[in-house]
Scaffold this active site. Structure first.
Site, PDB file in Angstrom:
ATOM      1  CE  LYS A 118     -58.784  61.277  49.555  1.00 56.11           C
ATOM      2  NZ  LYS A 118     -57.544  60.579  49.904  1.00 56.11           N
ATOM      3  CG  ASP A 151     -54.460  63.383  54.588  1.00 58.73           C
ATOM      4  OD1 ASP A 151     -55.687  63.222  54.664  1.00 58.73           O
ATOM      5  OD2 ASP A 151     -53.745  62.810  53.755  1.00 58.73           O
ATOM      6  CD  GLN A 161     -54.908  58.436  48.457  1.00 57.93           C
ATOM      7  OE1 GLN A 161     -55.533  59.493  48.410  1.00 57.93           O
ATOM      8  NE2 GLN A 161     -55.229  57.458  49.287  1.00 57.93           N
TER       9      GLN A 161
END
Ligand code: NAP
Length: 295
Positions: A54, A121, A98
């Site tokens: 990422k 997200d 994460q």
């Protein structure tokens, strides 16, 4: 029939080129640089490699990127304080924590603490609710990426029988919802299967589009699908290691056998994975535009 391979790498490349252009224009015309922070708690090797990917993609596209690697012993209160700091940081448009988090931290509590306008997200209840209502919001990256793959490869979803294996909050449930929406990539008739489904094969056999997100290597076999099915394989299963220590990956679909019956199929690796990261970048750009009042 041998299936046409839907390359997530190629589709992602096309979207990344568009994003790179858009990011350059944002800087030039509005002096806006999208910013993404990734927070990694602990040192899980799979999570580390996702975060590294990422970070690398952000830099390639011209997104300002911060990576916060913090110890596994970090308390819930400390992580909440860090999220709050990122919420207040104007350089940051997107916050990615994460997952999974260590067991002593309540995942929902952390995700709900992220400012919904920075929730790239798409896991915050505000964004989940808006997604269900079909309103403008941050869509969760994996289902959003799959939708883009279907649309950009001209796969007809309107009226299609779509069967999804797996009902997780990050893949199965939002995928089902997006494919029901009245929009490109939607208008499908959707069936969602899980471990309590009585006869999964009955459903898979009648699927025009089958999306597998179960985390069971090669679970979908050729005898479970009809000729001409479109297969989207979300699974990423580590089934061994090469001599030089690299993970050997398999999807949830028995690729070699199923590709002989399918009309389209995504590979693992090189299918859904690259699209997930790309949609995170897309959401970050969207967040930056919204913050600057450009949308
Ligand atoms: P998850 O949270 O573990 O959920 C798995 C789902 O599959 C559950 O709903 C479970 O049912 C269902 N399931 C398991 N075995 C089944 C079976 N034999 N028949 C029918 N349903 C079954 O998994 P996830 O987070 O959605 O991830 C699924 C897979 O996708 C994993 O391999 C993951 O690594 C991969 N993934 C890939 C990406 C990407 O970007 N490529 C992104 C996210 C996830 P119950 O609810 O009844 O337990």
């Amino acid at each position: 029939m041998t299936a046409k391979i839907i390359s997530g790498v190629d589709t992602a490349k096309a979207i990344r080129a568009e994003l790179k252009q858009e990011i350059a224009e944002l800087k030039e015309k509005h002096n806006v640089v999208p910013g993404l922070v990734t927070i990694l708690v602990g040192a899980d090797p799979a999570s580390q490699s996702y975060v590294t990917a990422k970070e690398k993609t952000s830099k390639e596209l011209g997104i300002y990127s911060e990576r916060l690697d913090i110890p596994a012993e970090t308390t819930e209160a400390e992580l909440l304080a860090l999220v709050d700091k990122c919420n207040k940081n104007d350089k940051i448009n997107g916050i990615l924590v994460q997952l999974p988090l260590p067991k002593h931290i309540n995942e929902a509590k952390i995700l709900y603490a992220i400012d919904p306008t920075k929730d790239v997200d798409g896991f915050h209840p505000v964004n989940v609710g808006k997604m269900i209502l079909g309103e403008q919001c941050f869509l969760p990256c994996t289902p959003h990426g799959i939708l883009e793959m279907l649309v950009r490869n001209d796969i007809k979803t309107s009226g299609a029988e779509v069967v999804i294996l797996g009902r997780s909050n990050i893949v199965g449930k939002p995928m089902a919802n997006l494919m029901l929406q009245k929009r490109p990539g939607g208008n499908a008739t959707v069936t969602l299967c899980h471990t309590r489904t009585k006869d999964t094969v009955f459903h898979t056999k009648r699927a025009d589009i089958l999306i597998a997100a179960v985390g069971v290597p090669k679970m979908v076999t050729a005898d479970m699908v009809k000729d001409g099915v479109v297969i989207i394989d979300v699974g990423v299963n580590r089934i061994g290691k090469t001599a030089d220590g690299k993970a050997i990956l398999a999807g949830d679909v028995d690729f070699d056998a199923v590709k002989e019956k399918a009309s389209y199929i995504t590979p693992v690796p090189g299918g859904v994975g690259p699209m997930t990261i790309t949609m995170l970048m897309k959401n970050t750009v969207q967040a930056a535009k919204q913050a600057a009042g450009i949308l």
